[in-house]
Design a protein around this motif. Structure first.
Motif, PDB file in Angstrom:
ATOM      1  N   ILE A  36       0.825  -1.215   0.000  1.00  0.00           N
ATOM      2  CA  ILE A  36       0.000   0.000   0.000  1.00  0.00           C
ATOM      3  C   ILE A  36       0.859   1.266   0.000  1.00  0.00           C
ATOM      4  CG2 ILE A  36      -1.978  -1.111   1.129  1.00  0.00           C
ATOM      5  CD1 ILE A  36      -1.018   0.241   3.747  1.00  0.00           C
ATOM      6  N   GLN A  37       2.176   1.087   0.040  1.00  0.00           N
ATOM      7  CA  GLN A  37       3.076   2.245   0.020  1.00  0.00           C
ATOM      8  C   GLN A  37       4.207   2.001  -0.971  1.00  0.00           C
ATOM      9  OE1 GLN A  37       5.207   3.154   3.649  1.00  0.00           O
ATOM     10  NE2 GLN A  37       5.378   5.314   3.118  1.00  0.00           N
ATOM     11  N   GLU A  88       9.913   7.889   4.749  1.00  0.00           N
ATOM     12  CA  GLU A  88       8.513   8.324   4.828  1.00  0.00           C
ATOM     13  C   GLU A  88       7.627   7.120   5.168  1.00  0.00           C
ATOM     14  OE1 GLU A  88       7.393  11.285   4.697  1.00  0.00           O
ATOM     15  OE2 GLU A  88       9.188  12.353   4.076  1.00  0.00           O
ATOM     16  N   ILE A  89       7.562   6.808   6.444  1.00  0.00           N
ATOM     17  CA  ILE A  89       6.793   5.633   6.902  1.00  0.00           C
ATOM     18  C   ILE A  89       5.450   6.082   7.473  1.00  0.00           C
ATOM     19  CG2 ILE A  89       6.806   3.600   8.392  1.00  0.00           C
ATOM     20  CD1 ILE A  89       8.996   3.565   6.306  1.00  0.00           C
ATOM     21  N   PHE A  90       4.387   5.348   7.145  1.00  0.00           N
ATOM     22  CA  PHE A  90       3.061   5.640   7.731  1.00  0.00           C
ATOM     23  C   PHE A  90       3.120   5.430   9.239  1.00  0.00           C
ATOM     24  CE2 PHE A  90       1.279   4.147   3.464  1.00  0.00           C
ATOM     25  CZ  PHE A  90       1.141   5.439   2.989  1.00  0.00           C
ATOM     26  N   SER A  91       2.534   6.369   9.969  1.00  0.00           N
ATOM     27  CA  SER A  91       2.491   6.238  11.429  1.00  0.00           C
ATOM     28  C   SER A  91       1.354   5.299  11.828  1.00  0.00           C
ATOM     29  CB  SER A  91       2.285   7.603  12.080  1.00  0.00           C
ATOM     30  OG  SER A  91       0.979   8.091  11.779  1.00  0.00           O
ATOM     31  N   LEU A 149       1.225   6.694  -0.883  1.00  0.00           N
ATOM     32  CA  LEU A 149       0.073   5.796  -0.778  1.00  0.00           C
ATOM     33  C   LEU A 149      -0.285   5.230  -2.154  1.00  0.00           C
ATOM     34  CD1 LEU A 149      -2.313   4.613   0.864  1.00  0.00           C
ATOM     35  CD2 LEU A 149      -3.592   6.682   0.292  1.00  0.00           C
ATOM     36  N   ARG A 150      -0.439   3.883  -2.211  1.00  0.00           N
ATOM     37  CA  ARG A 150      -0.833   3.213  -3.452  1.00  0.00           C
ATOM     38  C   ARG A 150      -2.196   2.560  -3.257  1.00  0.00           C
ATOM     39  NH1 ARG A 150       2.026  -1.162  -4.863  1.00  0.00           N
ATOM     40  NH2 ARG A 150       1.561  -0.922  -7.062  1.00  0.00           N
ATOM     41  N   LEU A 151      -3.150   2.971  -4.079  1.00  0.00           N
ATOM     42  CA  LEU A 151      -4.492   2.391  -4.006  1.00  0.00           C
ATOM     43  C   LEU A 151      -4.862   1.681  -5.304  1.00  0.00           C
ATOM     44  CD1 LEU A 151      -6.526   5.146  -2.116  1.00  0.00           C
ATOM     45  CD2 LEU A 151      -5.890   2.895  -1.274  1.00  0.00           C
ATOM     46  N   ASP A 152      -3.840   1.208  -6.026  1.00  0.00           N
ATOM     47  CA  ASP A 152      -4.135   0.464  -7.252  1.00  0.00           C
ATOM     48  C   ASP A 152      -4.963  -0.762  -6.906  1.00  0.00           C
ATOM     49  OD1 ASP A 152      -2.602   2.271  -8.630  1.00  0.00           O
ATOM     50  OD2 ASP A 152      -0.762   1.119  -8.356  1.00  0.00           O
ATOM     51  N   LYS A 153      -6.017  -0.965  -7.660  1.00  0.00           N
ATOM     52  CA  LYS A 153      -6.924  -2.076  -7.351  1.00  0.00           C
ATOM     53  C   LYS A 153      -6.243  -3.415  -7.610  1.00  0.00           C
ATOM     54  CE  LYS A 153     -11.610  -3.734  -8.078  1.00  0.00           C
ATOM     55  NZ  LYS A 153     -12.872  -3.552  -8.791  1.00  0.00           N
ATOM     56  N   PHE A 154      -6.367  -4.308  -6.657  1.00  0.00           N
ATOM     57  CA  PHE A 154      -5.815  -5.656  -6.798  1.00  0.00           C
ATOM     58  C   PHE A 154      -6.606  -6.405  -7.878  1.00  0.00           C
ATOM     59  CE2 PHE A 154      -5.278 -10.090  -5.742  1.00  0.00           C
ATOM     60  CZ  PHE A 154      -3.960 -10.177  -5.351  1.00  0.00           C
ATOM     61  N   ASP A 155      -5.921  -7.121  -8.779  1.00  0.00           N
ATOM     62  CA  ASP A 155      -6.581  -7.810  -9.894  1.00  0.00           C
ATOM     63  C   ASP A 155      -7.186  -9.131  -9.427  1.00  0.00           C
ATOM     64  OD1 ASP A 155      -7.499  -8.638 -12.291  1.00  0.00           O
ATOM     65  OD2 ASP A 155      -5.534  -8.941 -13.228  1.00  0.00           O
ATOM     66  N   ILE A 156      -8.445  -9.080  -8.967  1.00  0.00           N
ATOM     67  CA  ILE A 156      -9.138 -10.277  -8.475  1.00  0.00           C
ATOM     68  C   ILE A 156      -9.430 -11.237  -9.627  1.00  0.00           C
ATOM     69  CG2 ILE A 156     -11.183 -11.138  -7.254  1.00  0.00           C
ATOM     70  CD1 ILE A 156      -9.383  -9.437  -5.511  1.00  0.00           C
ATOM     71  N   SER A 164      -6.284  -6.173   5.010  1.00  0.00           N
ATOM     72  CA  SER A 164      -5.255  -7.120   5.440  1.00  0.00           C
ATOM     73  C   SER A 164      -3.865  -6.512   5.352  1.00  0.00           C
ATOM     74  CB  SER A 164      -5.334  -8.386   4.572  1.00  0.00           C
ATOM     75  OG  SER A 164      -4.243  -9.232   4.823  1.00  0.00           O
ATOM     76  N   LYS A 165      -3.604  -5.780   4.267  1.00  0.00           N
ATOM     77  CA  LYS A 165      -2.287  -5.171   4.088  1.00  0.00           C
ATOM     78  C   LYS A 165      -2.060  -4.003   5.058  1.00  0.00           C
ATOM     79  CE  LYS A 165      -0.301  -7.744   1.090  1.00  0.00           C
ATOM     80  NZ  LYS A 165       0.965  -8.427   1.413  1.00  0.00           N
ATOM     81  N   ILE A 166      -3.125  -3.275   5.374  1.00  0.00           N
ATOM     82  CA  ILE A 166      -3.009  -2.198   6.371  1.00  0.00           C
ATOM     83  C   ILE A 166      -2.674  -2.802   7.740  1.00  0.00           C
ATOM     84  CG2 ILE A 166      -4.260  -0.399   7.621  1.00  0.00           C
ATOM     85  CD1 ILE A 166      -5.883   0.098   5.047  1.00  0.00           C
ATOM     86  N   LYS A 167      -3.355  -3.887   8.082  1.00  0.00           N
ATOM     87  CA  LYS A 167      -3.083  -4.570   9.356  1.00  0.00           C
ATOM     88  C   LYS A 167      -1.646  -5.073   9.394  1.00  0.00           C
ATOM     89  CE  LYS A 167      -7.741  -6.213  10.535  1.00  0.00           C
ATOM     90  NZ  LYS A 167      -8.585  -7.419  10.693  1.00  0.00           N
ATOM     91  N   TYR A 168      -1.185  -5.603   8.255  1.00  0.00           N
ATOM     92  CA  TYR A 168       0.182  -6.118   8.186  1.00  0.00           C
ATOM     93  C   TYR A 168       1.187  -4.976   8.385  1.00  0.00           C
ATOM     94  CZ  TYR A 168       4.356  -8.434   6.367  1.00  0.00           C
ATOM     95  OH  TYR A 168       5.609  -8.957   6.228  1.00  0.00           O
ATOM     96  N   ALA A 169       0.903  -3.808   7.782  1.00  0.00           N
ATOM     97  CA  ALA A 169       1.786  -2.648   7.937  1.00  0.00           C
ATOM     98  C   ALA A 169       1.843  -2.201   9.400  1.00  0.00           C
ATOM     99  CB  ALA A 169       1.300  -1.505   7.049  1.00  0.00           C
ATOM    100  N   ARG A 170       0.698  -2.239  10.076  1.00  0.00           N
ATOM    101  CA  ARG A 170       0.659  -1.878  11.506  1.00  0.00           C
ATOM    102  C   ARG A 170       1.471  -2.864  12.342  1.00  0.00           C
ATOM    103  NH1 ARG A 170      -5.381  -0.842  13.427  1.00  0.00           N
ATOM    104  NH2 ARG A 170      -4.248  -0.224  15.312  1.00  0.00           N
ATOM    105  N   LYS A 171       1.362  -4.154  11.979  1.00  0.00           N
ATOM    106  CA  LYS A 171       2.075  -5.202  12.702  1.00  0.00           C
ATOM    107  C   LYS A 171       3.596  -5.020  12.537  1.00  0.00           C
ATOM    108  CE  LYS A 171       2.402 -10.257  12.824  1.00  0.00           C
ATOM    109  NZ  LYS A 171       1.917 -11.522  12.205  1.00  0.00           N
TER     110      LYS A 171
END
Length: 473
Positions: A370-371, A380-383, A425-432, A459-466
């Motif tokens: 996502i980044q 430049e890391i998301f807080s 920030l990257r919001l490119d849609k994942f190719d389902i 899921s990726k936001i949670k992973y970044a927080r972890k």
């Protein structure tokens, strides 16, 4: 009688031969009823199993000694151990005599006026697909579930007692649970989720009082746990003989163990929050011949009555019983429209979860971020607060719309959005669509794809927080 009407499908776990399958017991267990009552503030001192009730009769576990012809459907005679002994004697005299094979009656039965009828308990089979939580997998689990882009589905199935059926307990004279009339409680596996709602009601019993004198039979309608003279659990002739003599206001003597099997039982100690060691006892359906006097059709033996173990039902005789013709044999195997309504959503859910698992076990998901990595290199890391806010925003997305469009439409003029863009920030849609099963491509709607895409982002936001917390440590 205390009646339990199933408002939902109910599961009482019974292990099957398949580790991915859970069968259900055909009754409501005494220990579960005791526990549910306790939550309502009611103490159940001598709990009983609740057995199938058809509106007229309660159907109890079939005695193990009762058999029928295995292949001859027209022969509705019930065979006991005495009948089998007679057949063996006839076989010795006449070597050319053909004796049909017998099979156990099994299930749950009611005997009235010399006719044995079997309960027609309805069950339902359901299937779940268990998704792998890749983010929380160990290295060993990752190796197992991910190999060159391949994956394995984990399908879990269970059998449940179908809702709408009734189960009943014939109460003792000194038991009064009338304040529970109309109450709804939860029983069985997953009782805290979508299963297990049961409504309590009461009915008067039409059964006449029965006295037993002389020789008669006792059949275990719950596991029977007995202690020997030194205190150990022991399902033996001597332990049962001693236990029968201890029953108050009765004079019973054990003559013979007609047939018995053994099973393990285990309790849960609330004080210590753990299970007790397994102990051995006589199985449900075990048959014992006794002599003496009994003033009721039921009696309790052993020292585990407070857990619902040790209940016996008396039968005067099993001679000359006729088997009621099974009406179920007339039914066809056609699937009704009502059954299709149940099956269709389940199948669609399996396909949806199948696609979801394909996505989460793919290399594309592994590499999706996502980044922009170039921003990370410059620090430049998301807080944690920024990631938390993004997770809240993503959770509120509507699944019928593209999440990238929703994010830009709502937040493009905000300082927060500009700040996130400045951090890559990257919001490119994942190719389902890349992971769709070709056979079922027409099934996957935009709603389903957007819902999975939303799960990927969260899921990726949670992973970044972890990972942020890990770096901080």
């Amino acid at each position: 009688m205390m009646i339990f009407t199933l408002l939902d499908d109910v599961i009482f776990t019974s292990l099957s031969g398949d580790e991915n399958t859970v069968d259900t017991k055909g009754y409501l267990s005494a220990s579960a009823i005791k526990g549910a009552f306790k939550k309502l503030g009611v103490e159940y001192k001598n709990p009983q199993n609740a057995y199938f009730y058809d509106g007229k009769n309660i159907f109890y576990p079939a005695p193990m000694n009762l058999k029928k012809n295995k292949y001859v459907q027209e022969d509705l005679k019930i065979y006991t151990e005495i009948d089998e002994e007679k057949e063996k004697e006839e076989l010795k005299k006449n070597k050319n005599l053909n004796i049909d094979k017998k099979s156990s009656i099994g299930g749950y039965i009611c005997i009235k006026n010399g006719v044995l009828s079997k309960a027609k308990i309805s069950t339902i089979n359901k299937t779940h697909v268990s998704l792998a939580d890749k983010e929380n997998m160990s290295l060993k689990e990752l190796e197992k579930y991910e190999s060159e882009g391949e994956y394995k589905n984990k399908i879990f199935s269970y059998t449940a007692l179908r809702k709408g059926q009734k189960f009943a307990i014939k109460l003792m004279y000194d038991e009064d649970f009338s304040k529970l009339d109309g109450k709804v409680l939860r029983l069985g596996k997953s009782a805290n989720s979508q299963y297990g709602r049961v409504k309590i009601s009461f009915e008067s019993s039409n059964d006449k009082e029965v006295n037993f004198n002389g020789e008669f039979y006792l059949v275990a309608i719950s596991p029977v746990l007995l202690r020997n003279e030194i205190g150990g659990f022991e399902p033996s002739f001597d332990a049962l003989k001693s236990a029968l003599k201890d029953i108050e206001e009765c004079d019973l003597e054990l003559k013979e163990i007609i047939i018995s099997r053994y099973e393990k039982a285990q309790f849960y100690n609330n004080s210590y929050k753990c299970k007790t060691p397994q102990v051995m006892g006589f199985s449900i359906g075990s048959v014992f011949k006794v002599s003496g006097k009994l003033n009721d059709e039921f009696c309790m033996v052993g020292v585990q009555q407070e857990f619902g173990f040790g209940r016996l039902k008396a039968y005067a005789s099993f001679n000359d019983l006729k088997l009621e013709k099974d009406q179920e044999t007339k039914q066809t195997n056609e699937i009704s429209s009502d059954e299709l309504k149940i099956i269709e959503p389940a199948l669609k859910n399996i396909l949806k979860q199948d696609l979801e698992q394909r996505v989460f076990l793919s290399n594309e998901y592994k590499n999706y971020v996502i980044q922009d990595e170039n921003y990370k290199k410059h620090g430049e890391i998301f807080s944690a607060s920024e990631l938390s806010r993004m997770q809240s925003i993503a959770s509120a997305f509507e699944t019928n719309k593209d999440f990238k469009t929703q994010f830009e439409d709502k937040y493009k003029d905000s300082a927060f959005y500009k700040k996130m863009q400045d951090k890559g920030l990257r919001l490119d849609k994942f190719d389902i669509a890349k992971h769709e099963n070709e056979k079922y491509k027409s099934f996957y709607t935009d709603d389903i794809k957007n819902e999975i895409a939303k799960k990927v982002l969260i899921s990726k936001i949670k992973y970044a927080r972890k990972m942020l917390k890990k770096d901080e440590k």
